[in-house]
Motif scaffolding. Structure first.
Motif, PDB file in Angstrom:
ATOM      1  N   ALA A 136     -46.240  21.011  32.495  1.00 15.12           N
ATOM      2  CA  ALA A 136     -46.509  20.879  33.930  1.00 15.12           C
ATOM      3  C   ALA A 136     -47.925  20.357  34.181  1.00 15.12           C
ATOM      4  N   GLU A 137     -48.875  20.788  33.369  1.00  9.80           N
ATOM      5  CA  GLU A 137     -50.266  20.314  33.517  1.00  9.80           C
ATOM      6  C   GLU A 137     -50.403  18.842  33.115  1.00  9.80           C
ATOM      7  N   ALA A 138     -49.646  18.412  32.108  1.00  8.65           N
ATOM      8  CA  ALA A 138     -49.751  17.040  31.593  1.00  8.65           C
ATOM      9  C   ALA A 138     -48.930  16.038  32.403  1.00  8.65           C
ATOM     10  N   ALA A 139     -47.965  16.529  33.164  1.00 11.53           N
ATOM     11  CA  ALA A 139     -47.053  15.643  33.899  1.00 11.53           C
ATOM     12  C   ALA A 139     -47.762  14.962  35.063  1.00 11.53           C
ATOM     13  N   ASP A 140     -47.411  13.693  35.262  1.00 11.23           N
ATOM     14  CA  ASP A 140     -47.903  12.934  36.407  1.00 11.23           C
ATOM     15  C   ASP A 140     -46.887  11.846  36.740  1.00 11.23           C
ATOM     16  N   ALA A 141     -47.262  10.953  37.621  1.00 15.92           N
ATOM     17  CA  ALA A 141     -46.328   9.925  38.093  1.00 15.92           C
ATOM     18  C   ALA A 141     -45.913   8.935  37.007  1.00 15.92           C
ATOM     19  N   ARG A 142     -46.607   8.889  35.879  1.00 18.42           N
ATOM     20  CA  ARG A 142     -46.251   7.993  34.778  1.00 18.42           C
ATOM     21  C   ARG A 142     -45.545   8.743  33.655  1.00 18.42           C
ATOM     22  N   SER A 143     -45.069   9.960  33.939  1.00 17.43           N
ATOM     23  CA  SER A 143     -44.417  10.791  32.929  1.00 17.43           C
ATOM     24  C   SER A 143     -42.927  10.919  33.197  1.00 17.43           C
ATOM     25  N   ILE A 144     -42.192  11.022  32.098  1.00 27.85           N
ATOM     26  CA  ILE A 144     -40.788  11.411  32.157  1.00 27.85           C
ATOM     27  C   ILE A 144     -40.710  12.725  31.393  1.00 27.85           C
ATOM     28  N   VAL A 145     -40.271  13.766  32.071  1.00 27.24           N
ATOM     29  CA  VAL A 145     -40.144  15.080  31.454  1.00 27.24           C
ATOM     30  C   VAL A 145     -38.675  15.302  31.112  1.00 27.24           C
ATOM     31  N   ILE A 146     -38.437  15.725  29.867  1.00 27.42           N
ATOM     32  CA  ILE A 146     -37.082  16.030  29.412  1.00 27.42           C
ATOM     33  C   ILE A 146     -36.989  17.543  29.279  1.00 27.42           C
ATOM     34  N   THR A 147     -36.151  18.156  30.117  1.00 25.73           N
ATOM     35  CA  THR A 147     -35.995  19.608  30.084  1.00 25.73           C
ATOM     36  C   THR A 147     -34.683  20.031  30.720  1.00 25.73           C
ATOM     37  N   ALA A 148     -34.184  21.169  30.272  1.00 24.84           N
ATOM     38  CA  ALA A 148     -33.037  21.806  30.920  1.00 24.84           C
ATOM     39  C   ALA A 148     -33.506  22.949  31.812  1.00 24.84           C
ATOM     40  N   ASP A 149     -34.800  23.238  31.786  1.00 26.46           N
ATOM     41  CA  ASP A 149     -35.388  24.350  32.523  1.00 26.46           C
ATOM     42  C   ASP A 149     -35.619  23.932  33.983  1.00 26.46           C
ATOM     43  N   ILE A 150     -34.869  24.526  34.882  1.00 27.79           N
ATOM     44  CA  ILE A 150     -34.911  24.136  36.291  1.00 27.79           C
ATOM     45  C   ILE A 150     -36.279  24.408  36.911  1.00 27.79           C
ATOM     46  N   LEU A 151     -36.897  25.521  36.549  1.00 26.40           N
ATOM     47  CA  LEU A 151     -38.202  25.836  37.135  1.00 26.40           C
ATOM     48  C   LEU A 151     -39.285  24.884  36.629  1.00 26.40           C
ATOM     49  N   LEU A 152     -39.213  24.486  35.345  1.00 25.82           N
ATOM     50  CA  LEU A 152     -40.139  23.476  34.835  1.00 25.82           C
ATOM     51  C   LEU A 152     -39.868  22.141  35.514  1.00 25.82           C
ATOM     52  N   ALA A 153     -38.607  21.802  35.700  1.00 22.06           N
ATOM     53  CA  ALA A 153     -38.260  20.554  36.395  1.00 22.06           C
ATOM     54  C   ALA A 153     -38.897  20.527  37.781  1.00 22.06           C
ATOM     55  N   ASP A 154     -38.843  21.628  38.492  1.00 21.67           N
ATOM     56  CA  ASP A 154     -39.440  21.713  39.823  1.00 21.67           C
ATOM     57  C   ASP A 154     -40.949  21.466  39.756  1.00 21.67           C
ATOM     58  N   ARG A 155     -41.619  22.091  38.804  1.00 25.66           N
ATOM     59  CA  ARG A 155     -43.066  21.912  38.662  1.00 25.66           C
ATOM     60  C   ARG A 155     -43.415  20.462  38.318  1.00 25.66           C
ATOM     61  N   ALA A 156     -42.633  19.860  37.430  1.00 25.73           N
ATOM     62  CA  ALA A 156     -42.889  18.477  37.016  1.00 25.73           C
ATOM     63  C   ALA A 156     -42.655  17.508  38.177  1.00 25.73           C
ATOM     64  N   LEU A 157     -41.598  17.740  38.947  1.00 26.76           N
ATOM     65  CA  LEU A 157     -41.340  16.898  40.116  1.00 26.76           C
ATOM     66  C   LEU A 157     -42.487  16.992  41.107  1.00 26.76           C
ATOM     67  N   LYS A 158     -43.007  18.188  41.314  1.00 24.99           N
ATOM     68  CA  LYS A 158     -44.135  18.366  42.245  1.00 24.99           C
ATOM     69  C   LYS A 158     -45.380  17.649  41.742  1.00 24.99           C
ATOM     70  N   ALA A 159     -45.482  17.445  40.416  1.00 25.21           N
ATOM     71  CA  ALA A 159     -46.613  16.698  39.845  1.00 25.21           C
ATOM     72  C   ALA A 159     -46.381  15.189  39.911  1.00 25.21           C
ATOM     73  N   GLY A 160     -45.201  14.778  40.381  1.00 23.10           N
ATOM     74  CA  GLY A 160     -44.905  13.363  40.524  1.00 23.10           C
ATOM     75  C   GLY A 160     -44.111  12.751  39.384  1.00 23.10           C
ATOM     76  N   ALA A 161     -43.734  13.565  38.385  1.00 19.79           N
ATOM     77  CA  ALA A 161     -43.010  13.057  37.211  1.00 19.79           C
ATOM     78  C   ALA A 161     -41.539  12.799  37.526  1.00 19.79           C
ATOM     79  N   SER A 162     -40.923  11.950  36.707  1.00 18.10           N
ATOM     80  CA  SER A 162     -39.469  11.813  36.684  1.00 18.10           C
ATOM     81  C   SER A 162     -38.967  12.885  35.727  1.00 18.10           C
ATOM     82  N   VAL A 163     -37.830  13.495  36.037  1.00 17.23           N
ATOM     83  CA  VAL A 163     -37.323  14.579  35.195  1.00 17.23           C
ATOM     84  C   VAL A 163     -35.848  14.342  34.913  1.00 17.23           C
ATOM     85  N   ILE A 164     -35.501  14.456  33.621  1.00 14.23           N
ATOM     86  CA  ILE A 164     -34.123  14.245  33.185  1.00 14.23           C
ATOM     87  C   ILE A 164     -33.696  15.440  32.335  1.00 14.23           C
TER      88      ILE A 164
END
Length: 153
Positions: A64-92
């Motif tokens: 979540a700290e490393a994620a930004d608008a140029r990041s793609i986060v790969i996770t099945a964790d819904i709460l991490l997905a929420d944090r990454a989206l709020k940081a501007g990342a794409s999440v799959i």
């Protein structure tokens, strides 16, 4: 914020790490494989192993700290997905389904309902359906498309 796209992997239970590496190599995209324990990763200049403490949510916090608008986060964790989206990342998710700002609220609500049901019923509900070839294929397409979108700006 990074200048080139990066892939951040919530790796402890990720079933598509090999697929991530293949797509990343094809696109020349760096990958950070984040876990609580040392995992085997290919020796390659684009692949970085990040081992965090075994503290609760340590890997999620790092991602979540490393994620930004140029990041793609790969996770099945819904709460991490929420944090990454709020940081501007794409999440799959590993099944290839994207998490979006529009879909994350209902996903969090469903997660809470399922947790309540599991607490009342126990293990009688069973787990998620088995990971399939179709999931793997959908993931490959989703990751490739997300990288192409990020590269185009």
């Amino acid at each position: 914020m990074t200048t080139t796209p990066q892939i951040l992997v919530d790796a402890d239970a990720c079933p598509v790490k090999d697929e991530i590496y293949r797509v990343a190599w094809r696109h020349g995209t760096p990958v950070k494989v984040v876990s609580n324990s040392r995992l085997r990763v290919p020796e390659h200049p684009l692949i970085e192993r990040v081992v965090v403490s075994d503290g609760f949510d340590a890997a999620d916090d790092w991602i979540a700290e490393a994620a930004d608008a140029r990041s793609i986060v790969i996770t099945a964790d819904i709460l991490l997905a929420d944090r990454a989206l709020k940081a501007g990342a794409s999440v799959i998710g590993p099944n290839g389904k994207p998490f979006t700002l529009a879909s994350i609220g209902p996903a969090i609500a469903t997660r809470a309902i399922m947790a309540d049901l599991r607490a009342g019923i126990g293990d009688a509900m069973g787990g998620p359906r088995p990971f399939s070839k179709a999931d793997r294929s959908q993931f490959l397409q989703a990751l490739d498309s997300a990288l192409v979108r990020l590269k185009r700006g």
